[in-house]
Design an enzyme around this catalytic site. Sequence first.
Site, PDB file in Angstrom:
ATOM      1  N   ASP A 241     -28.317   1.370 -45.159  1.00  0.00           N
ATOM      2  CA  ASP A 241     -27.652   1.998 -46.310  1.00  0.00           C
ATOM      3  C   ASP A 241     -28.403   1.679 -47.606  1.00  0.00           C
ATOM      4  OD1 ASP A 241     -25.457   3.697 -46.341  1.00  0.00           O
ATOM      5  OD2 ASP A 241     -24.041   2.115 -45.805  1.00  0.00           O
TER       6      ASP A 241
ATOM      7  N   LYS B 182     -21.706  11.010 -38.428  1.00  0.00           N
ATOM      8  CA  LYS B 182     -22.865  10.124 -38.248  1.00  0.00           C
ATOM      9  C   LYS B 182     -23.123   9.885 -36.756  1.00  0.00           C
ATOM     10  CE  LYS B 182     -22.320   8.079 -42.782  1.00  0.00           C
ATOM     11  NZ  LYS B 182     -21.650   7.101 -43.638  1.00  0.00           N
TER      12      LYS B 182
ATOM     13  N   GLN C 253     -18.828   1.409 -43.475  1.00  0.00           N
ATOM     14  CA  GLN C 253     -18.362   2.561 -44.240  1.00  0.00           C
ATOM     15  C   GLN C 253     -17.502   2.097 -45.414  1.00  0.00           C
ATOM     16  OE1 GLN C 253     -19.357   5.735 -43.598  1.00  0.00           O
ATOM     17  NE2 GLN C 253     -18.198   6.528 -45.329  1.00  0.00           N
TER      18      GLN C 253
END
Length: 286
Positions: A121, A54, A98
């Site tokens: 997200d 990422k 995460q």
Amino acid sequence: MSAAIISGKKISKKIKQELAQKVSVLKTKHELVPGLAVVLVGENPASQVYVRNKEKACALVGVYSEKHELPADVSQNVLLKLIDQLNNNDKIHGILVQLPLPPQIDSQLVLEAIAPDKDVDGFHPYNIGKLLVGEEKFVPCTPQGIITLLKESGVDLVGKKAVIIGRSNIVGKPVALLLLQEHATVTICHSRTKPLAEETSRADILVAAIGKPKFVTADMVKAGAVVIDVGVNRLPDGKLCGDVDFDAVVDKVSAITPVPGGVGPMTIAMLLSNTVKSAKLHKGIV
Ligand code: GUN
């Protein structure tokens, strides 16, 4: 039948190039640098790889990124404080924590602490709710990547039978909502679906998001189906493989995504796209 191999690598590259153009314009015309904060708790090797990828992708398209690494035994309060700081940091337009998180932390509570307007997200209940009613703002990245792959590959979804194996909040449930929005007839299967093969063999579009290597075998797939493999599993020899037995299925289907190089790169491209979108929304640029 010779199947088309749907290359997420190729399609995501094109999307990243387009995003780099957009970011360059935002910088020169609006003095705006989109910013992403990635929070990594503990030392899960797979999560470390995802986070590194990422960061690399951010650098490639010109998105500012900062990584916050916390030890595996960090308290929930420390993590919540960090999220609060990032919510109030004007340089940051997207926050990603995460997953998975260690057991002492209530993951849902943490996801709900992220400001919905920085939730790139798309996991906050506000954004999930917006998706449910068809007013989506930030859509979860993997499901959005799957729909983009299908569209870019010219797969017609209207009236098609789409079957998803897996009912997670990250993939199964949101991809079902998106496929429904595209006018597919959607079935979600899971570990208690009986008999599973009967459901999957009806699918024109089959999405496998189970987390078990080579779980989907040729007898579970309809001839000519389009198969999207979301799984990323590591075999004992260190190689990656998907949830679909690719070699057994490839000759039976019309199109299939490989692992690696299928859905994975699309997830990252969609994260960047959501971050750029968030930066523009924060600055009031349409
Ligand atoms: N872990 C596996 N997939 C994802 C994802 O899309 N977002 C986050 N935050 N964690 C993940």
